[in-house]
Design an enzyme around this catalytic site. Structure first.
Site, PDB file in Angstrom:
ATOM      1  N   LYS A 233       0.815  -1.215   0.000  1.00 33.37           N
ATOM      2  CA  LYS A 233       0.000   0.000   0.000  1.00 33.37           C
ATOM      3  C   LYS A 233       0.850   1.267   0.000  1.00 33.37           C
ATOM      4  O   LYS A 233       2.050   1.244   0.246  1.00 33.37           O
ATOM      5  CB  LYS A 233      -0.991  -0.025   1.164  1.00 33.37           C
ATOM      6  CG  LYS A 233      -2.155  -0.969   0.849  1.00 33.37           C
ATOM      7  CD  LYS A 233      -3.338  -0.791   1.751  1.00 33.37           C
ATOM      8  CE  LYS A 233      -4.554  -1.516   1.146  1.00 33.37           C
ATOM      9  NZ  LYS A 233      -5.641  -1.654   2.108  1.00 33.37           N
ATOM     10  N   ARG A 267      -3.921 -10.159   4.213  1.00 34.48           N
ATOM     11  CA  ARG A 267      -4.355 -10.112   2.813  1.00 34.48           C
ATOM     12  C   ARG A 267      -3.185  -9.578   1.991  1.00 34.48           C
ATOM     13  O   ARG A 267      -2.748  -8.446   2.186  1.00 34.48           O
ATOM     14  CB  ARG A 267      -5.572  -9.189   2.692  1.00 34.48           C
ATOM     15  CG  ARG A 267      -6.164  -9.102   1.297  1.00 34.48           C
ATOM     16  CD  ARG A 267      -7.420  -8.212   1.329  1.00 34.48           C
ATOM     17  NE  ARG A 267      -8.086  -8.143   0.032  1.00 34.48           N
ATOM     18  CZ  ARG A 267      -7.800  -7.268  -0.918  1.00 34.48           C
ATOM     19  NH1 ARG A 267      -6.841  -6.361  -0.724  1.00 34.48           N
ATOM     20  NH2 ARG A 267      -8.458  -7.281  -2.065  1.00 34.48           N
TER      21      ARG A 267
END
Length: 298
Positions: A233, A267
């Protein structure tokens, strides 16, 4: 007494789909398969049906316990798609993957009709980045008995939130998750079917996501198994000044810190590297034995 890295978890031993997990001493690795032309990491590489199914198969081979299949990206920078198109993207992948593996399958959606179609096709979990705010979503989860991931975001998928601000990001995320869990329980979703996710980078800047990771115990102590979705991210990219394709080490470090602070589902894009780092972390914490210890004491 709880040992380090073990929050008290509500119903720690869970059967999710065809797999069983003991979240007191086990971390599940969830692989991301995006059937979107614009997903932020794979840039549409798995948009073709066969590519998506193959990506799921490879992920399970690499050690993923769980495959998360999505047809609608969270980002506001995308053309809206109808419910039928989202169903057309995810259902064929889910049914093909279901036929090939006993791994857990989740559908990454915030819309009730998509969740319903996905569960009918063989999905076990609804991964809802909108925190069950869409009408009918909680009812679908309750009626089908699916596990649901309740995620924090201010605006939800596809909605732009300009310069998100918080007084205390962790306290506000925790309060939101408690409120949404209460709503889930009131809606008839069983406690052993609830997972929570603080939503790293979802309407949050780099400082917010670092703070959430630093104080993750305040989220994991809510008591439900906590999923973290921080793979590659922007907060990792900005922290290390690394482009999209060079965030693996930062991702692994943030994931390991999260496990130490109580996260139990990761995840991720890079399954093999995550599995190795997770198995190592589990062994250091005393939850599992080394796979090939030498008994030679010389």
């Amino acid at each position: 007494m709880e040992h380090h890295g073990s929050p008290r978890i509500i119903a720690p031993v869970r059967r999710i789909g065809r797999r069983e997990f003991d979240f007191e001493r086990q971390v599940a690795v969830m692989a991301i398969v995006n059937r979107t032309p614009n997903s932020f990491h794979d840039q549409g590489r798995t948009f073709e049906l066969d590519s998506a199914v193959e990506a799921a198969r490879r992920a399970v081979e690499a050690g993923a316990d769980w495959v998360d299949i999505g047809g609608f990206a969270f980002s506001a920078a995308q053309a809206p798609i109808g419910v039928d198109e989202e169903i057309d993207r995810v259902v064929p992948v889910i049914s093909k993957v279901r036929g090939a593996t006993d791994a857990v399958i989740s559908v990454d959606t915030h819309r009730a009709p998509v969740a319903e179609a996905a569960i009918e096709a063989g999905a076990d979990v609804i991964n809802d980045t909108n925190g069950l705010r869409e009408p009918g979503m909680a009812r679908v989860a309750a009626d089908t008995g699916a596990t649901v991931v309740v995620t924090h975001s201010l605006g939800g998928p596809g909605r732009r939130v300009f310069r998100p601000s918080y007084g205390d990001v962790v306290a506000e995320v925790a309060a939101y998750l408690r409120e949404r869990v209460a709503f889930a329980l009131e809606s008839g979703i069983a406690p052993d079917r609830i997972v929570i996710d603080p939503g790293h980078d979802l309407n949050k800047n780099t400082f917010h996501s670092l703070e959430l990771t630093r104080r993750l115990e305040e989220i994991t102590s809510i008591g439900y198994p906590t999923l973290v979705a921080l793979s590659n991210k922007d907060f990792i990219g900005e922290t290390l000044d690394r482009p999209q394709g060079e965030r693996k080490e930062g991702t692994i470090a943030a994931n390991v810190v999260s496990v130490m602070k109580g996260a139990r589902i990761l995840r991720v894009h890079d399954v093999a590297a995550t599995v190795a780092s997770v198995r190592m972390t589990e062994a250091v914490l005393g939850w599992r034995e080394p796979l090939a210890p030498s008994h030679n004491l010389a």
